[in-house]
Write a protein that holds these residues in place. Structure first.
Motif, PDB file in Angstrom:
ATOM      1  N   TRP A   3     -11.414  -1.633  14.007  1.00 37.63           N
ATOM      2  CA  TRP A   3     -10.217  -1.054  14.630  1.00 37.63           C
ATOM      3  C   TRP A   3      -9.879  -1.752  15.939  1.00 37.63           C
ATOM      4  CZ3 TRP A   3     -11.491   0.771  19.386  1.00 37.63           C
ATOM      5  CH2 TRP A   3     -12.814   1.176  19.595  1.00 37.63           C
ATOM      6  N   ALA A  34      -4.366   5.608   9.566  1.00 35.92           N
ATOM      7  CA  ALA A  34      -5.080   4.515  10.225  1.00 35.92           C
ATOM      8  C   ALA A  34      -4.460   4.191  11.585  1.00 35.92           C
ATOM      9  CB  ALA A  34      -5.088   3.277   9.327  1.00 35.92           C
ATOM     10  N   ARG A  38      -6.578   4.582  14.947  1.00 35.06           N
ATOM     11  CA  ARG A  38      -6.757   3.371  15.761  1.00 35.06           C
ATOM     12  C   ARG A  38      -6.191   3.561  17.162  1.00 35.06           C
ATOM     13  NH1 ARG A  38      -4.181  -2.463  15.781  1.00 35.06           N
ATOM     14  NH2 ARG A  38      -5.975  -3.592  16.587  1.00 35.06           N
ATOM     15  N   TRP A 137     -11.011   6.119  10.603  1.00 35.72           N
ATOM     16  CA  TRP A 137     -10.571   4.720  10.536  1.00 35.72           C
ATOM     17  C   TRP A 137     -11.328   3.971   9.442  1.00 35.72           C
ATOM     18  CZ3 TRP A 137      -7.285   0.934  11.410  1.00 35.72           C
ATOM     19  CH2 TRP A 137      -7.733  -0.375  11.233  1.00 35.72           C
ATOM     20  N   TYR A 141      -9.781   2.347   6.029  1.00 38.85           N
ATOM     21  CA  TYR A 141      -9.968   0.924   5.710  1.00 38.85           C
ATOM     22  C   TYR A 141     -10.500   0.777   4.284  1.00 38.85           C
ATOM     23  CZ  TYR A 141     -11.958  -3.799   5.992  1.00 38.85           C
ATOM     24  OH  TYR A 141     -12.288  -5.108   5.753  1.00 38.85           O
TER      25      TYR A 141
END
Length: 171
Positions: A3, A34, A38, A137, A141
């Motif tokens: 991140w 996300a 982030r 996060w 991903y």
């Protein structure tokens, strides 16, 4: 765990072969979560960095008599704030154990509680939120990689838990 990558795109380079993530459309909800996770994590730049293992999954751990004896795959060494390191581990530690792909919300919660107990301190609200955001996060991903590859268990698992994990991260 990327991140904090320096690129202009949301997603860092893949850690496995496959399509480039920032060139893949949607799912929109994965990208939106996300971005929110982030953003919160990047706001923690004032916290000290600690060294940790960025791939704390069961296949990288060896146990003897219920005690950890070795941690493998140290090419995944990271330097991030403590809550980010621990939160990511809490989100994925069972991965690789049989058909397991990630921790449930309850397992993540138990992991975070056990860590704080072992450390002898209770995290403040901000640290709790950062831990949950870091796990979220990492899970987005992995879900994005699944989506780019045509779907898979990471995407399906996160779809069932995303609202609860967002709430725990304060997003």
């Amino acid at each position: 765990m990327g991140w904090d990558h320096t690129g202009e795109q949301l997603w860092p380079a893949r850690d496995t072969p496959g399509p480039v993530l920032h060139e893949q459309p949607g799912p929109d909800w994965v990208d939106e979560v996300a971005v929110a996770a982030r953003t919160l994590l990047l706001s923690a730049s004032d916290l000290p960095l600690v060294l940790g293992h960025g791939d704390w999954e069961s296949q990288n751990l060896r146990w003897v008599d219920r005690r950890p004896r070795a941690v493998h795959d140290w090419d995944s060494l990271i330097a991030q704030p403590e809550p980010a390191v621990v939160g990511a581990a809490a989100a994925v530690w069972p991965a690789g154990a049989g058909s397991r792909h990630a921790a449930t919300v309850q397992e993540s919660e138990a992991f975070l509680d056990a860590y704080q107990h072992a450390a002898g301190r209770t995290w403040k609200n901000r640290d709790q939120r950062l831990a949950w955001a870091s796990g979220l996060w990492l899970r987005t991903y992995n879900a994005k990689k699944d989506a780019a590859d045509g779907g898979g268990p990471q995407l399906d698992l996160l779809a069932n838990e995303v609202d609860q994990r967002r709430r725990l991260a304060g997003l």
